[in-house]
Design an enzyme around this catalytic site. Structure first.
Site, mmCIF file in Angstrom:
data_model
loop_
_atom_site.group_PDB
_atom_site.id
_atom_site.type_symbol
_atom_site.label_atom_id
_atom_site.label_comp_id
_atom_site.label_asym_id
_atom_site.label_seq_id
_atom_site.Cartn_x
_atom_site.Cartn_y
_atom_site.Cartn_z
ATOM 1 N N ASP A 191 -8.459 -5.098 -6.630
ATOM 2 C CA ASP A 191 -8.046 -3.885 -5.926
ATOM 3 C C ASP A 191 -8.287 -2.664 -6.804
ATOM 4 O O ASP A 191 -7.634 -2.493 -7.834
ATOM 5 C CB ASP A 191 -6.561 -4.003 -5.571
ATOM 6 N N HIS A 233 -8.294 -4.176 -1.931
ATOM 7 C CA HIS A 233 -6.976 -3.740 -1.470
ATOM 8 C C HIS A 233 -6.522 -4.514 -0.241
ATOM 9 O O HIS A 233 -5.329 -4.701 -0.009
ATOM 10 C CB HIS A 233 -7.016 -2.239 -1.168
ATOM 11 N N ASP A 234 -7.453 -4.972 0.557
ATOM 12 C CA ASP A 234 -7.121 -5.731 1.769
ATOM 13 C C ASP A 234 -6.409 -7.042 1.460
ATOM 14 O O ASP A 234 -5.894 -7.687 2.379
ATOM 15 C CB ASP A 234 -8.385 -6.036 2.565
ATOM 16 N N SER A 265 0.844 -1.189 0.000
ATOM 17 C CA SER A 265 0.000 0.000 0.000
ATOM 18 C C SER A 265 0.888 1.250 0.000
ATOM 19 O O SER A 265 1.822 1.351 -0.795
ATOM 20 C CB SER A 265 -0.960 -0.034 1.183
#
EC number: 2.3.1.31
Length: 402
Positions: free
Chosen positions: A318, A351-352, A147
């Site tokens: 994502d 995104h996780d 990230s």
């Protein structure tokens, strides 16, 4: 062998031109340093130095602050602490031990609040470099992060290209797109419009918990994908017994309180109990401001001095940091003959995924640290890769062995 400590790096001048008389950095180390086995792990937005599980860990922190990559970093794991000397440092501006807005300003004997200097990803990198100097670490075997931590990795490659042998940038990009910038702006305004924010000087009174809660809820929506939200929550009601005592609007007592609302409320409550609102403002600004090409003619020129190996990982679900954004970084690296590979993971976790799918994230990182980017031909994990010579060439099976 693990170490949990805080070091005072003395006066620190930020890239904004402002300075503070003392920068304390909270850090943790795992494993033994042998001179050429140091791996720096860069945490994400609200993470901490506590990247792996420790025998002496307590319950003072939660979420990403608590062993946030414990399934990736540790003995026998992808980043094996029996082989590598792993360092993770909390970044300036945070609230997990490193100096930030909630820290005491020694010149005023009260918390800095918004008198704290603006912070950039470049400041994080420079603070990490000074910490490593204090620890006796020169050239890194590798630097890895996900990230905004992946942006931190990319900043290392342009700022200290001779100090890194291998780099793993997971679920990241050269810069945020306009949609994410807009959502971050709304999240920050949720904080600054909270009456308790008080211009950032709220530490002696009630804190802007409602604003921080709303900001974090916006963040959680950004971290999930449509398909993962449909699977987790759908349109299901959470049940009358879970309706809040004080509805957010008059009509709430008539309409269902849905599972997705319950999830967001639960996550917000947990986050407010562990994080500082000003730190959220500062760190999201740092992420928004990052642009790999800043000061260079292009992303490619920013990476041109790096002669090591770069692995990029992205996830199909994502939309915060997309596959296309990672591929753009890979393309820039190829333009200047950086040895690069882009591993694309099929995932609907959004995104996780870089946090919740260690079985997909870990093996490519393990392969990078052990063997670099060499000898990759067949994948057995469902991932695909773009390399210097092939578009979406498959990846060598040994990269994913357990």
């Amino acid at each position: 062998m693990t170490t949990r400590d805080t070091i005072d790096l003395g006066e620190f001048a930020f890239l904004s031109g402002e300075a503070i008389p003392s920068l304390e950095v909270a850090y943790e180390t795992y494993g033994d340093f042998t001179g050429d086995n140091a791996v720096l792990v860069c945490h994400a937005l609200t993470g901490s130095a506590h990247v792996a599980r420790r025998p002496d860990a307590d319950d003072d922190t939660a979420g990403q602050a608590r062993a946030w990559w414990g399934d990736i970093v540790g003995p026998g794991k992808a980043i094996d602490t029996t082989e590598y000397y792993v360092v993770c440092a909390n970044v300036p501006g945070s609230c997990y031990g490193t100096t930030g807005p909630s820290s005491t300003n020694p010149e005023a004997d009260e918390p800095y609040g918004t008198d704290f200097p603006p912070v950039t990803v470049g400041d994080w990198t420079r603070a990490q470099r000074r910490l490593l100097d204090e620890l006796g670490v020169g050239r890194l075997h590798a630097v890895v992060g996900g990230s905004v931590g992946g942006m931190n990795v990319l900043d290392w490659l342009r700022r200290y290209p001779d100090d890194v042998g291998r780099a793993g940038a997971v679920a990241t990009a050269a810069r945020l797109d306009a949609q994410c910038l807009a959502l971050d702006a709304v999240a920050r305004r949720a904080i600054t419009s909270d009456p308790n924010w008080n211009g950032g000087h709220y530490y002696a009174g009630p804190e802007p918990d409602d604003g921080l809660a709303r900001a974090r809820q916006i963040g959680h929506v950004m971290y999930l994908s449509k398909s993962s939200m449909a699977r987790k929550f759908g349109r299901r009601s959470a049940g009358r017994e879970t309706v809040r005592e004080e509805p957010l609007d008059p009509a709430a007592s008539f309409f269902p309180y849905r599972e997705v609302e319950s999830y967001l409320d639960y996550q917000a409550d947990k986050f407010v109990s562990r994080f500082d609102a000003n730190s959220y403002l500062y760190l999201t600004r740092a992420m928004d401001d990052f642009d790999l090409s800043a000061g260079y003619e292009s992303d490619a020129n920013a990476l041109a001095a790096f002669d090591g190996e770069l692995l990029l990982q992205s996830f199909t679900g994502d939309w915060h940091f997309t596959v296309d954004q990672s591929e753009a970084v890979a393309k820039a690296a190829r333009e200047v003959d950086v040895d690069v590979a882009h591993h694309v993971v099929e995932s609907d976790h959004g995104h996780d995924a870089f946090l919740v799918e260690p079985e997909k994230v870990g093996p490519p990182l393990s392969g990078l640290l052990e063997d670099g980017l060499s000898a990759r031909t067949i994948s057995d994990t469902g991932g695909t890769e773009t390399s210097e010579s092939d578009d979406f060439a498959p990846v060598h099976s040994s990269l994913f062995s357990t």
